[in-house]
Scaffold this motif. Structure first.
Motif, PDB file in Angstrom:
ATOM      1  N   SER A  16      72.183  84.967 166.714  1.00 17.02           N
ATOM      2  CA  SER A  16      71.591  84.893 165.379  1.00 17.02           C
ATOM      3  C   SER A  16      71.147  83.472 165.046  1.00 17.02           C
ATOM      4  CB  SER A  16      72.568  85.405 164.322  1.00 17.02           C
ATOM      5  OG  SER A  16      73.678  84.540 164.206  1.00 17.02           O
ATOM      6  N   ASP A  17      71.783  82.484 165.682  1.00 17.26           N
ATOM      7  CA  ASP A  17      71.394  81.089 165.468  1.00 17.26           C
ATOM      8  C   ASP A  17      70.197  80.669 166.323  1.00 17.26           C
ATOM      9  OD1 ASP A  17      73.375  80.793 163.621  1.00 17.26           O
ATOM     10  OD2 ASP A  17      74.766  79.753 164.968  1.00 17.26           O
ATOM     11  N   ALA A  18      69.852  81.474 167.328  1.00 21.62           N
ATOM     12  CA  ALA A  18      68.732  81.137 168.214  1.00 21.62           C
ATOM     13  C   ALA A  18      67.437  81.146 167.408  1.00 21.62           C
ATOM     14  CB  ALA A  18      68.657  82.125 169.370  1.00 21.62           C
ATOM     15  N   LYS A  19      66.725  80.036 167.481  1.00 22.29           N
ATOM     16  CA  LYS A  19      65.498  79.882 166.693  1.00 22.29           C
ATOM     17  C   LYS A  19      64.249  80.361 167.422  1.00 22.29           C
ATOM     18  CE  LYS A  19      67.386  75.961 164.169  1.00 22.29           C
ATOM     19  NZ  LYS A  19      68.736  76.153 164.657  1.00 22.29           N
ATOM     20  N   ASN A  20      64.328  80.442 168.746  1.00 19.58           N
ATOM     21  CA  ASN A  20      63.173  80.901 169.498  1.00 19.58           C
ATOM     22  C   ASN A  20      63.638  81.655 170.744  1.00 19.58           C
ATOM     23  OD1 ASN A  20      63.849  78.913 171.465  1.00 19.58           O
ATOM     24  ND2 ASN A  20      62.689  77.385 170.310  1.00 19.58           N
ATOM     25  N   GLU A  23      66.062  79.688 173.287  1.00 20.13           N
ATOM     26  CA  GLU A  23      67.462  79.556 172.899  1.00 20.13           C
ATOM     27  C   GLU A  23      68.209  80.875 173.120  1.00 20.13           C
ATOM     28  OE1 GLU A  23      67.766  77.975 168.964  1.00 20.13           O
ATOM     29  OE2 GLU A  23      66.960  76.025 169.546  1.00 20.13           O
TER      30      GLU A  23
END
Length: 90
Positions: A16-20, A23
């Motif tokens: 959920s923290d992955a921005k792209n 990641e």
């Protein structure tokens, strides 16, 4: 049996923290690496046990116990920090 609630929670949190895409791909690659490492260790457990010997196993158990304790303490610190921040003490 190797993945419990902690591993699932960590995976969900990291994804959920992955921005792209990259990641997210890194998280999946890390999961694959841990899977392969675990598979290799379990496959060769008898050989590793012979190499470590009794003293090596005892030392390894102490180190793993210490790591588990330290991670538990960090969870408590993080929880207390969140609670105290929410109550306005920090």
């Amino acid at each position: 049996m190797l993945s419990g609630p902690g591993a699932m929670n960590t995976t969900i949190s990291l994804m959920s923290d992955a921005k792209n895409f990259f990641e997210g791909a890194y998280v999946i690659l890390a999961i694959a690496f841990v899977f392969l490492l675990s598979y290799y260790i379990l496959l060769n457990a008898i050989h590793i046990e012979k190499i470590l010997g009794e003293k090596g196993k005892a030392i390894f158990q102490k180190i793993m116990g210490l790591l588990t304790f330290v991670i538990g303490i960090q969870f408590v610190i993080n929880g207390l920090t969140m609670v105290l921040t929410g109550w306005g003490f920090i």
